[in-house]
Motif scaffolding. Structure first.
Motif: not given
Length: 58
Positions: A33-41, A45-50
């Protein structure tokens, strides 16, 4: 690869969940998740729970 897919499919945003692992685990193992967010063009939105109804919680 993700950058290419975003462009090809004309994606506006990425929503991704994380397991909520602690800092040490993330530091040693990395985090998809951290990698995707850091490299997303695009916006991410990053969430850790529902949220669950109170009756379903233990």
């Amino acid at each position: 690869m993700a950058t290419k897919l975003v462009a090809e499919k004309q994606i506006d945003a990425i929503v991704i969940g994380a397991t909520g692992v602690n800092f040490f685990t993330r530091l040693t193992l990395g985090s998809t998740a951290a990698f995707v967010i850091a490299h997303a063009p695009v916006t991410s939105l990053w969430f850790t729970g529902i949220a669950r109804p109170e009756s379903n919680r233990r």
